[in-house]
Write an enzyme that holds these catalytic residues in place. Structure first.
Site, mmCIF file in Angstrom:
data_model
loop_
_atom_site.group_PDB
_atom_site.id
_atom_site.type_symbol
_atom_site.label_atom_id
_atom_site.label_comp_id
_atom_site.label_asym_id
_atom_site.label_seq_id
_atom_site.Cartn_x
_atom_site.Cartn_y
_atom_site.Cartn_z
ATOM 1 N N SER A 1 46.054 -37.373 -42.143
ATOM 2 C CA SER A 1 45.760 -35.941 -42.043
ATOM 3 C C SER A 1 47.062 -35.166 -41.909
ATOM 4 O O SER A 1 48.067 -35.688 -41.429
ATOM 5 C CB SER A 1 44.862 -35.648 -40.836
ATOM 6 O OG SER A 1 45.550 -35.883 -39.610
ATOM 7 N N CYS A 2 47.035 -33.913 -42.371
ATOM 8 C CA CYS A 2 48.144 -33.003 -42.145
ATOM 9 C C CYS A 2 47.568 -31.778 -41.447
ATOM 10 O O CYS A 2 46.509 -31.870 -40.825
ATOM 11 C CB CYS A 2 48.855 -32.657 -43.452
ATOM 12 S SG CYS A 2 47.790 -31.995 -44.734
ATOM 13 N N MET A 3 48.230 -30.644 -41.538
ATOM 14 C CA MET A 3 47.800 -29.480 -40.755
ATOM 15 C C MET A 3 46.426 -28.977 -41.164
ATOM 16 O O MET A 3 45.649 -28.513 -40.340
ATOM 17 C CB MET A 3 48.826 -28.358 -40.891
ATOM 18 C CG MET A 3 48.566 -27.183 -39.958
ATOM 19 S SD MET A 3 49.956 -26.059 -39.844
ATOM 20 C CE MET A 3 50.070 -25.445 -41.523
ATOM 21 N N ARG B 1 44.524 -30.658 -44.122
ATOM 22 C CA ARG B 1 43.840 -31.542 -45.063
ATOM 23 C C ARG B 1 43.597 -32.941 -44.511
ATOM 24 O O ARG B 1 44.440 -33.505 -43.822
ATOM 25 C CB ARG B 1 44.658 -31.681 -46.356
ATOM 26 C CG ARG B 1 45.110 -30.387 -46.965
ATOM 27 C CD ARG B 1 45.910 -30.645 -48.232
ATOM 28 N NE ARG B 1 46.601 -29.444 -48.679
ATOM 29 C CZ ARG B 1 47.247 -29.339 -49.827
ATOM 30 N NH1 ARG B 1 47.304 -30.361 -50.638
ATOM 31 N NH2 ARG B 1 47.834 -28.211 -50.155
#
Length: 457
Positions: free
Chosen positions: A26-28, A30
Site C-alpha cells: 500500500s501507499c498513501m 492505493r
C-alpha cells in the site's frame, strides 16, 4: 462487519480469491496487488465496489481507496491472504522486487524515455523526504502567521517553533545526498558526506582563484551532482581494491576525490545549472505573466497522472534557496483546485449514485491537496471533465501569476498551502483557489459533462 473488512473481502473476491494474490502493498492512497494470474481478475467488478475510487492497471494492479482507509484495508487483505502488506512510495514503479511480468515489461517499453526515467529517478530521491518537508514547512508557515498576527518573534515559543519548522531545510542537502547515493547504487553515508561538502559553512573560509567559496552554492542540484559522482567513484574503485582493504581504501579515496572535484567542478556547475533553472522560470513567470500562469497550471494535471510531478521538488527547493520564496508552487497548486471545481459540477449534475459516493469521498482530501482519488476515480475515467478541470486550473494559475503569489516553503497544495504563502498574500491565494474552483465548475457544467458519460462508471 467493519467497512475495511468488507472492502478487503469484496476486493479479494474480484481478484480471483486470496490464492490469486502473489503480493500486496500500500501507499498513501492505493492498495497495490500483484495477482498470480491476471486472467482471474475482474477489474470492472473491482471498480463497482462501494468504496473503490478507481483502478490503475500498471505493473501492479493499483486500487485507489484514499488516505487512511487504504492502510486498514491493506492490513485486512494481509491478514486474510497471509501476505505481508508493505508500505511503498506513492510513485514506486515496482514495489514487489523480483516479480517482473508481462504488464511491467509493457509499461517499461511504453514509458522508458530518457526524460521520464530521469524525472522518476529525481522523484525517488525526494518522495521519501516529502512527509518531513511538508510537516516542517507547515509548522514554519503557521509560525510565520502567528508572528505576523502580533506574537513576539523573540519569545521562547516562537523560537522553538522556528527550530522545529526550519531545521530540516538547513540540513536538507545531507538527506538529499543520502537518497541520491542510494538511488545510484552508492553508500548512503558517503552520499550524505557529499551533501555536506556543498552546505558546509567552512567553505566561506576557503579562497580559490582569488574568490571565497560560498556555502550552499549550487544548492540541491550541486548536492545531487556530488552524490552521483561519489556513488560512481565508489563502485569503480571497489573493483580494484582487495576485499581486505575495501572498508578503508574505497570510502577514503571516494570522499577525497569527490571533495576536490566538488570544490573545483561540481559546485560551480551546480551553481550554473541552478541559476539557469531559477532565472529561466522567474523570467518566464515575469515576462509571461498571466499567459505563463495559464500554461503552467493548465498542463500540470497530466504530469500528476504520470507521477512525474514529484521530479519538480528540487526546482521548488532551488527557488526558495535562491530567491527566498517559490512563485511556481501556487500556480501549479491550481491543478488540483480546477479538478475540485469539476468534481462539484459533476456531483450536482449526475444522477449516478455510485459516482456521487466516489466524489463525496474524494472531495475533502482533494480540497486538502491530495488529488488522486478525484483524478483516477472521477475526472480521468470520464474524459472530458479532466480537460475542463485543466481549463479551470489554467484560470486559477493566471490569477496566481498576476498577483505574484509565492510560498516560503513547500508542502501539499489546496487549502493547507495558504499557511505557506507570504502572510500578506494569504487572502489572495485563497481567492485564486476559489477562482479555480469556480471556473472548473463552470467549464464542466456547461460543456464538460453529460450524465450519459457516467453509465460505465
Amino acid at each position: 462487519m467493519r467497512n475495511e473488512e468488507r472492502l478487503a473481502r469484496e476486493i479479494l473476491e474480484q481478484l480471483g480469491g486470496s490464492d490469486n494474490v502473489a503480493d500486496v502493498a500500500s501507499c498513501m492512497t492505493r492498495l497495490r496487488v500483484k495477482p498470480a494470474n491476471y486472467s482471474k481478475v475482474n477489474v470492472a467488478g473491482i471498480k463497482k465496489i462501494d468504496g473503490v475510487l478507481g483502478v490503475v492497471e500498471e505493473e501492479t494492479l493499483q486500487i485507489i481507496l484514499g488516505p487512511g482507509i487504504v492502510t486498514k484495508v491493506a492490513n485486512e487483505v494481509s491478514e486474510i491472504t497471509g501476505k505481508s502488506a508493505s508500505l511503498v512510495d506513492e510513485n514506486d514503479p515496482n514495489p514487489f522486487e523480483g516479480l517482473a511480468g508481462r504488464t511491467k515489461d509493457d509499461l517499461n517499453k511504453k514509458n522508458a524515455t530518457p526524460f521520464k526515467l530521469f524525472l522518476r529517478r529525481i522523484a525517488s530521491i525526494f518522495i521519501p523526504l516529502i512527509p518531513a518537508i511538508v510537516a516542517s514547512g507547515l509548522i514554519a508557515g503557521i509560525t510565520n502567521v502567528i508572528v505576523r498576527a502580533g506574537a513576539d518573534p523573540e519569545s521562547a515559543i516562537v523560537q522553538v517553533l522556528n527550530l522545529i519548522g526550519w531545521g530540516i531545510f538547513s540540513y536538507l542537502g545531507v538527506f538529499v545526498g543520502i537518497n541520491t547515493a542510494r538511488e545510484f547504487g552508492g553508500s548512503p553515508a558517503l552520499g550524505g558526506a557529499a551533501g555536506i561538502l556543498i552546505i558546509n559553512p567552512g567553505l566561506a573560509n576557503i579562497t580559490l582563484f582569488g574568490e571565497a567559496l560560498v556555502p550552499g552554492r549550487g544548492g540541491l542540484i550541486g548536492v545531487m551532482l556530488a552524490a552521483v559522482f561519489i556513488a560512481f567513484l565508489e563502485k569503480r574503485i571497489r573493483k580494484f581494491v582487495p576485499s581486505s582493504l575495501d572498508i578503508i581504501v574505497t570510502p577514503t579515496l571516494s570522499l577525497l576525490i569527490t571533495g576536490v572535484a566538488t570544490l573545483f567542478v561540481l559546485q560551480p556547475v551546480g551553481g550554473l545549472i541552478s541559476d539557469l533553472i531559477t532565472k529561466g522560470l522567474l523570467g518566464l513567470i515575469d515576462m509571461g505573466g498571466i499567459f505563463a500562469g495559464l500554461i503552467l497550471a493548465g498542463t500540470f494535471l497530466p504530469l500528476v497522472v504520470t507521477g512525474l510531478h514529484q521530479g519538480l521538488t528540487p526546482v521548488h527547493m532551488e527557488l526558495i534557496n535562491t530567491i527566498g520564496d517559490d512563485p511556481l508552487l501556487p500556480i501549479l497548486a491550481m491543478g488540483g483546485a480546477g479538478q475540485v471545481g469539476a468534481a462539484f459540477a459533476i456531483y450536482f449534475k449526475t444522477k449516478n449514485e455510485r459516482l456521487k459516493k466516489v466524489i463525496k469521498g474524494g472531495l475533502p482530501v482533494g480540497m486538502l491537496g491530495i488529488g488522486e482519488p478525484l483524478i483516477f476515480g472521477v475526472t480521468l475515467p470520464l474524459g472530458r471533465p479532466f480537460i475542463t478541470a485543466c481549463l479551470g486550473a489554467a484560470v486559477g494559475g493566471a490569477f496566481q501569476a498576476f498577483f505574484k503569489i509565492a510560498t516560503i516553503a513547500i508542502g501539499v497544495s489546496g487549502i493547507p498551502l495558504a499557511f505557506l504563502v507570504h502572510t500578506n498574500q494569504i487572502l489572495l491565494y485563497l481567492l485564486g483557489l476559489l477562482v479555480a474552483y469556480v471556473f472548473g465548475f463552470i467549464f464542466t457544467w456547461t460543456f464538460g459533462f453529460k450524465d450519459e458519460m457516467a453509465k460505465d462508471i
